[in-house]
Design a protein around this motif. Sequence first.
Motif, PDB file in Angstrom:
ATOM      1  N   UNK A   1       4.207  22.241  16.271  1.00  0.00           N
ATOM      2  CA  UNK A   1       5.560  22.260  15.689  1.00  0.00           C
ATOM      3  C   UNK A   1       5.572  23.143  14.445  1.00  0.00           C
ATOM      4  N   UNK A   2       6.584  23.989  14.324  1.00  0.00           N
ATOM      5  CA  UNK A   2       6.669  24.886  13.177  1.00  0.00           C
ATOM      6  C   UNK A   2       6.945  24.112  11.903  1.00  0.00           C
ATOM      7  N   UNK A   3       6.590  24.716  10.782  1.00  0.00           N
ATOM      8  CA  UNK A   3       6.807  24.074   9.480  1.00  0.00           C
ATOM      9  C   UNK A   3       8.299  23.994   9.189  1.00  0.00           C
ATOM     10  N   UNK A   4       8.748  22.921   8.547  1.00  0.00           N
ATOM     11  CA  UNK A   4      10.175  22.800   8.216  1.00  0.00           C
ATOM     12  C   UNK A   4      10.596  23.838   7.177  1.00  0.00           C
ATOM     13  N   UNK A   5      11.853  24.271   7.262  1.00  0.00           N
ATOM     14  CA  UNK A   5      12.365  25.205   6.250  1.00  0.00           C
ATOM     15  C   UNK A   5      12.694  24.456   4.962  1.00  0.00           C
ATOM     16  N   UNK A   6      13.039  23.165   5.079  1.00  0.00           N
ATOM     17  CA  UNK A   6      13.320  22.348   3.903  1.00  0.00           C
ATOM     18  C   UNK A   6      12.613  21.009   4.052  1.00  0.00           C
ATOM     19  N   UNK A   7      11.877  20.619   3.032  1.00  0.00           N
ATOM     20  CA  UNK A   7      11.171  19.346   3.050  1.00  0.00           C
ATOM     21  C   UNK A   7      11.432  18.616   1.741  1.00  0.00           C
ATOM     22  N   UNK A   8      12.099  17.466   1.834  1.00  0.00           N
ATOM     23  CA  UNK A   8      12.440  16.653   0.664  1.00  0.00           C
ATOM     24  C   UNK A   8      11.617  15.378   0.713  1.00  0.00           C
ATOM     25  N   UNK A   9      10.908  15.078  -0.386  1.00  0.00           N
ATOM     26  CA  UNK A   9      10.049  13.895  -0.435  1.00  0.00           C
ATOM     27  C   UNK A   9      10.288  13.119  -1.724  1.00  0.00           C
ATOM     28  N   UNK A  10      10.708  11.849  -1.585  1.00  0.00           N
ATOM     29  CA  UNK A  10      10.821  10.955  -2.738  1.00  0.00           C
ATOM     30  C   UNK A  10      11.771  11.434  -3.820  1.00  0.00           C
ATOM     31  N   UNK A  11      12.820  12.169  -3.438  1.00  0.00           N
ATOM     32  CA  UNK A  11      13.732  12.733  -4.434  1.00  0.00           C
ATOM     33  C   UNK A  11      14.498  11.615  -5.144  1.00  0.00           C
ATOM     34  N   UNK A  12      14.418  11.611  -6.474  1.00  0.00           N
ATOM     35  CA  UNK A  12      15.066  10.590  -7.291  1.00  0.00           C
ATOM     36  C   UNK A  12      15.770  11.246  -8.463  1.00  0.00           C
ATOM     37  N   UNK A  13      17.074  10.983  -8.573  1.00  0.00           N
ATOM     38  CA  UNK A  13      17.885  11.564  -9.653  1.00  0.00           C
ATOM     39  C   UNK A  13      18.615  10.453 -10.386  1.00  0.00           C
ATOM     40  N   UNK A  14      18.510  10.454 -11.716  1.00  0.00           N
ATOM     41  CA  UNK A  14      19.183   9.462 -12.546  1.00  0.00           C
ATOM     42  C   UNK A  14      20.152  10.144 -13.497  1.00  0.00           C
ATOM     43  N   UNK A  15      21.173   9.390 -13.904  1.00  0.00           N
ATOM     44  CA  UNK A  15      22.089   9.829 -14.952  1.00  0.00           C
ATOM     45  C   UNK A  15      21.871   8.942 -16.178  1.00  0.00           C
ATOM     46  N   UNK A  16      21.673   9.578 -17.327  1.00  0.00           N
ATOM     47  CA  UNK A  16      21.367   8.865 -18.559  1.00  0.00           C
ATOM     48  C   UNK A  16      22.630   8.800 -19.419  1.00  0.00           C
ATOM     49  N   UNK A  17      23.284   7.645 -19.413  1.00  0.00           N
ATOM     50  CA  UNK A  17      24.579   7.472 -20.067  1.00  0.00           C
ATOM     51  C   UNK A  17      24.459   6.473 -21.217  1.00  0.00           C
ATOM     52  N   UNK A  18      25.565   6.328 -21.944  1.00  0.00           N
ATOM     53  CA  UNK A  18      25.590   5.357 -23.034  1.00  0.00           C
ATOM     54  C   UNK A  18      25.427   3.929 -22.523  1.00  0.00           C
ATOM     55  N   UNK A  19      25.829   3.722 -21.270  1.00  0.00           N
ATOM     56  CA  UNK A  19      25.715   2.394 -20.680  1.00  0.00           C
ATOM     57  C   UNK A  19      24.306   2.126 -20.125  1.00  0.00           C
ATOM     58  N   UNK A  20      23.472   3.168 -20.148  1.00  0.00           N
ATOM     59  CA  UNK A  20      22.109   2.996 -19.656  1.00  0.00           C
ATOM     60  C   UNK A  20      21.771   3.999 -18.573  1.00  0.00           C
ATOM     61  N   UNK A  21      20.609   3.848 -17.984  1.00  0.00           N
ATOM     62  CA  UNK A  21      20.107   4.758 -16.955  1.00  0.00           C
ATOM     63  C   UNK A  21      20.674   4.366 -15.599  1.00  0.00           C
ATOM     64  N   UNK A  22      21.381   5.307 -14.950  1.00  0.00           N
ATOM     65  CA  UNK A  22      22.068   5.018 -13.689  1.00  0.00           C
ATOM     66  C   UNK A  22      21.390   5.792 -12.552  1.00  0.00           C
ATOM     67  N   UNK A  23      20.741   5.100 -11.599  1.00  0.00           N
ATOM     68  CA  UNK A  23      20.124   5.804 -10.461  1.00  0.00           C
ATOM     69  C   UNK A  23      21.190   6.271  -9.467  1.00  0.00           C
ATOM     70  N   UNK A  24      21.262   7.579  -9.228  1.00  0.00           N
ATOM     71  CA  UNK A  24      22.238   8.133  -8.289  1.00  0.00           C
ATOM     72  C   UNK A  24      21.616   8.469  -6.945  1.00  0.00           C
ATOM     73  N   UNK A  25      20.364   8.928  -6.962  1.00  0.00           N
ATOM     74  CA  UNK A  25      19.606   9.227  -5.738  1.00  0.00           C
ATOM     75  C   UNK A  25      18.262   8.542  -5.876  1.00  0.00           C
ATOM     76  N   UNK A  26      17.888   7.756  -4.840  1.00  0.00           N
ATOM     77  CA  UNK A  26      16.680   6.949  -4.971  1.00  0.00           C
ATOM     78  C   UNK A  26      15.727   7.174  -3.796  1.00  0.00           C
ATOM     79  N   UNK A  27      14.635   7.868  -4.091  1.00  0.00           N
ATOM     80  CA  UNK A  27      13.526   8.006  -3.140  1.00  0.00           C
ATOM     81  C   UNK A  27      13.981   8.550  -1.787  1.00  0.00           C
TER      82      UNK A  27
END
Length: 559
Positions: A1-27
């Motif tokens: 099988x050929x290698x993937x053109x895009x490989x996403x692993x464990x992507x995690x994105x947070x937003x750091x606000x006055x109300x605290x750390x908000x996870x928007x994308x998790x693993x």
Amino acid sequence: MTAPVLEVQGLTTHFFTRQGEMPAVRNVSFSLQAGEVLGLVGESGSGKSVTGFSILGLVDAPGRIVSGSVKLNGKELVGLPEPELRKRRGREIAMIFQDPIATLNPMLSIGDQMRMALFAHEKRSLKAANARCIELLGRVGITDPEAGLKAYPHEYSGGMRQRVAIAIALLHNPSVIIADEPTTALDVSIQAQILSEMQDLVRESGTALIWITHDLAVVASLAKRLAVMYRGEIIETGPTFDVLRNPEHEYTANLLAALPSNAEPGQLLAQGGTVPSPPSVQETAKPPKKEDFLKVSNANQVFSPKISLGEKIAGFVGTGNRRNSTHAVKDVTLRVARGETLGLVGESGSGKSTLGRLMAGILPPTSGQILLDDAPVMQAGKKATLRVQTVFQDPFASLNPRMKVGRAVSEGALAHGLIKPSDATDYVKSWFERVGLEPEWADRFPHQFSGGQRQRVAIARALAMQPDVLICDEPVASLDVSIQAQIINLFLELQKGLGLTMVFISHDLSVVRHLSDRVAVMYLGEIVEIGPAEEIYNLPVHDYTKRLLDAVPVIDLNC
């Protein structure tokens, strides 16, 4: 099988606000092969768009990728300096956004914008650049692509602008394209054309495509693989029809149940439950008399082009070069019975919104009459009745951003003496409860609400005028399926509880079928077919109606 053109692993994105750390994308993890289409679905706020932005490195502060890997053709993107990322955006990976009018520069011609995007990554002569731009405009279905280079975005319809956005994304034959809700606000026939064109482009170019959407029927017609997102996580993934036939997660099953095309008449299943309807509020507005009705007789609306001062000075007026008038509504006659819901459908530009504005008294007809209980809706160019109210597609644009929503709901009733100032707080509270909003939210501003909540505010504002008729102009067009289901349920309850007459304008034929007693089909300003909803959908007579119904995306689980 050929290698993937895009490989996403464990992507995690947070937003750091006055109300605290908000996870928007998790693993989040997935891979994409050349020529593959992945459907990324979920409600608003599920994290699907932030996932797309994270892959491209376009998450702005206070957001930040906190962990994970994104490899494009084997090259790690997370942590790359911005200049290095910029070299790859557009050339190796591109994005098509939901609203092309917001992403295309209104001050530049389409040709200038395409050439700028081309020259950012390639050295070409002006002649070669123009040839490439013309080739791609023709490829995405722009008629007369040479003239298209000279056109400006405002001169094109929404569907044509989206085609331009797709052409720009294809300029460098990228390995991956991320399309974020690119057909959400388009009518069914234009959507069908763009979906067909995208399928052809993926097949011919080998470009991998991530199609982000809340519309499962669209995904079913396009993507071979599906990933369902909920609260920032991918909760279910697999071949599209395997997921749709046998959803393993309750959330996925609920998304399917919320689709009007999958539901029987009555309330839709909405995530989070149905809308409350306290019986005490029904005493606020007295049900109108049953003999009342809305009647449109031989209505016409002609828009004449405005001539600028410069054109007058140049002698434009009176010459053969004068632009033609637009006949938006042509000799329309119809009647809406008391307590009935009339669905008004048609493509963009068919005249349905203009007809709605005539019915609401927002526009005076060029000729003909609009009567409510045999009294003109408009007299001497002024609004003669408050009995017809309108709910528009975009509540954020129709609500004053500097006014608290409680005041927005009460100000019309106060101005016209429907309530006393001392009763305003309780009056607003009753309508907030009626439409499923918390009464204490009356002190908030529009930007503090979600799209679905803002639409509830707009509905409460319209109903606070105690109307007999509600004109709903694409009120669920931009909402995800679950929020859409909640608003549809709300309309059904309001009609039953208040005896409302409704005209429901939409390009979404599945929604119209679910809500309407009768359906009128508009084409080029005329009513070409009208009748009971089930007859229109099951036995359409006019060829245009048949084409509209054929263009509706459906989930065929027998494939």
